[in-house]
Design a protein around this motif. Structure first.
Motif, PDB file in Angstrom:
ATOM      1  N   LEU A  55      -4.907   2.319   3.024  1.00  0.00           N
ATOM      2  CA  LEU A  55      -3.988   1.815   4.047  1.00  0.00           C
ATOM      3  C   LEU A  55      -4.760   1.386   5.289  1.00  0.00           C
ATOM      4  N   ALA A  56      -5.722   2.200   5.710  1.00  0.00           N
ATOM      5  CA  ALA A  56      -6.529   1.853   6.886  1.00  0.00           C
ATOM      6  C   ALA A  56      -7.315   0.564   6.647  1.00  0.00           C
ATOM      7  N   LEU A  57      -7.858   0.399   5.443  1.00  0.00           N
ATOM      8  CA  LEU A  57      -8.608  -0.821   5.127  1.00  0.00           C
ATOM      9  C   LEU A  57      -7.705  -2.049   5.138  1.00  0.00           C
ATOM     10  N   ASN A  58      -6.471  -1.886   4.661  1.00  0.00           N
ATOM     11  CA  ASN A  58      -5.528  -3.005   4.657  1.00  0.00           C
ATOM     12  C   ASN A  58      -5.073  -3.352   6.063  1.00  0.00           C
ATOM     13  N   VAL A  72       0.845  -1.188   0.000  1.00  0.00           N
ATOM     14  CA  VAL A  72       0.000   0.000   0.000  1.00  0.00           C
ATOM     15  C   VAL A  72       0.882   1.241   0.000  1.00  0.00           C
ATOM     16  N   GLY A  73       0.464   2.268  -0.737  1.00  0.00           N
ATOM     17  CA  GLY A  73       1.183   3.532  -0.737  1.00  0.00           C
ATOM     18  C   GLY A  73       1.021   4.266   0.584  1.00  0.00           C
ATOM     19  N   GLY A  74       2.092   4.879   1.049  1.00  0.00           N
ATOM     20  CA  GLY A  74       2.044   5.595   2.315  1.00  0.00           C
ATOM     21  C   GLY A  74       1.103   6.778   2.314  1.00  0.00           C
ATOM     22  N   ARG A  75       0.823   7.332   1.125  1.00  0.00           N
ATOM     23  CA  ARG A  75      -0.078   8.470   1.026  1.00  0.00           C
ATOM     24  C   ARG A  75      -1.488   8.059   0.622  1.00  0.00           C
ATOM     25  N   PRO A  79       6.727   4.145   0.949  1.00  0.00           N
ATOM     26  CA  PRO A  79       6.731   5.560   1.344  1.00  0.00           C
ATOM     27  C   PRO A  79       6.533   6.498   0.158  1.00  0.00           C
ATOM     28  N   GLY A  80       5.712   7.519   0.369  1.00  0.00           N
ATOM     29  CA  GLY A  80       5.514   8.553  -0.638  1.00  0.00           C
ATOM     30  C   GLY A  80       4.599   8.191  -1.785  1.00  0.00           C
ATOM     31  N   ALA A  81       4.086   6.962  -1.809  1.00  0.00           N
ATOM     32  CA  ALA A  81       3.268   6.510  -2.939  1.00  0.00           C
ATOM     33  C   ALA A  81       1.793   6.797  -2.699  1.00  0.00           C
ATOM     34  N   THR A  82       1.098   7.196  -3.760  1.00  0.00           N
ATOM     35  CA  THR A  82      -0.352   7.323  -3.737  1.00  0.00           C
ATOM     36  C   THR A  82      -0.959   6.033  -4.300  1.00  0.00           C
ATOM     37  N   HIS A  83      -2.259   6.036  -4.534  1.00  0.00           N
ATOM     38  CA  HIS A  83      -2.961   4.794  -4.854  1.00  0.00           C
ATOM     39  C   HIS A  83      -2.426   4.101  -6.104  1.00  0.00           C
ATOM     40  N   LEU A  84      -2.077   4.835  -7.138  1.00  0.00           N
ATOM     41  CA  LEU A  84      -1.656   4.234  -8.399  1.00  0.00           C
ATOM     42  C   LEU A  84      -0.144   4.062  -8.519  1.00  0.00           C
ATOM     43  N   PHE A  85       0.603   4.406  -7.480  1.00  0.00           N
ATOM     44  CA  PHE A  85       2.057   4.259  -7.486  1.00  0.00           C
ATOM     45  C   PHE A  85       2.685   4.942  -8.703  1.00  0.00           C
ATOM     46  N   GLU A  86       2.263   6.165  -8.929  1.00  0.00           N
ATOM     47  CA  GLU A  86       2.755   6.923 -10.080  1.00  0.00           C
ATOM     48  C   GLU A  86       4.017   7.712  -9.764  1.00  0.00           C
ATOM     49  N   GLU A  87       4.380   7.831  -8.499  1.00  0.00           N
ATOM     50  CA  GLU A  87       5.548   8.607  -8.113  1.00  0.00           C
ATOM     51  C   GLU A  87       6.831   7.875  -8.526  1.00  0.00           C
ATOM     52  N   PRO A  88       7.877   8.599  -8.895  1.00  0.00           N
ATOM     53  CA  PRO A  88       9.113   7.973  -9.382  1.00  0.00           C
ATOM     54  C   PRO A  88       9.654   6.923  -8.405  1.00  0.00           C
TER      55      PRO A  88
END
Length: 227
Positions: free
Chosen positions: A179-182, A171-174, A199-208
């Motif tokens: 995250l709460a559901l998991n 799960v992404g940290g953001r 860390p630093g990831a949103t739902h779609l893991f689009e961050e570098p």
């Protein structure tokens, strides 16, 4: 690594048809990527509104191929069902339907020449993760490991307590709500689950770098539990 790529139709049996006028049962289109001398096979269950051509799942699949894992990326809805779902968004949340289709594909893999000898893992994203966990609960002798990416394990309901395959929840940290559901679902997985936060990831893991981290975690999980 040399990888053989095949598009195939996988027949699965259903209960009553989900779309008016459609036949019961389905032939699901899948892309198979099989490296030389695979040590396992991973079936992908894409998330709501996505398809087997999801660039995120394709990227993860290629990483698994590099680790000598065959991968199966499949559309869990037929073209007719996808057209209905594009209007109503209801079939993508039909976890019983998705899980039933995955169980049918798991059975097909177990009987398929060349793949049937391989231990099976499931990789699910979003609502596909719930379907993967239900399928793992229904086929405990065949499914040896599960990975969920930004998944909704809570939608697996009572099946969570029946899962026996080691299950990794990524799960992404953001992605705070998911995250709460998991975190809540983890307590129901009866000791077979593990939660890792990217860390630093949103739902779609689009961050570098975040999707690469997902692929690395998944690759290690599957090579550990499918060998």
């Amino acid at each position: 690594m040399d990888v053989r790529t095949t598009e195939t139709a996988i027949p699965v049996a259903d209960g009553p048809a989900r779309v008016a006028g459609a036949p019961s049962g389905a032939a699901l289109t899948a892309d198979l990527f099989v490296p030389a001398e695979p040590v396992g096979v991973v079936l992908f269950a894409h998330g709501s509104g996505s398809s087997r051509r999801s660039p995120r799942n394709v990227a993860v699949a290629h990483t698994l191929n590099d680790r000598a894992l065959a991968t199966v990326l499949v559309d869990l809805l037929t073209p007719e069902e996808e057209r209905v779902d594009a209007r109503t968004a209801e079939l993508r949340f039909d976890i019983d339907l998705l899980a039933g289709r995955l169980v049918g594909i798991v059975d097909w893999l177990a009987a398929e020449p060349g793949l049937g000898r391989l231990p099976i893992g499931l990789f699910g994203a979003s609502t596909g993760a719930a379907g993967a966990l239900v399928a793992a609960a229904d086929r405990p002798d065949l499914v040896r490991a599960v990975v969920s990416r930004g998944g909704r394990p809570d939608l697996a309901g009572a099946a969570l307590s029946r899962v026996r395959a080691p299950s990794l929840l990524l799960v992404g940290g953001r992605d705070e709500q998911v995250l709460a559901l998991n975190e809540s679902a983890l307590s129901t997985l009866d000791g077979v689950g593990e939660l890792r936060v990217v860390p630093g990831a949103t739902h779609l893991f689009e961050e570098p770098g975040t999707l690469e981290e997902v692929a690395d975690h998944a690759g290690t999980w599957f090579t550990t539990h499918l060998r």
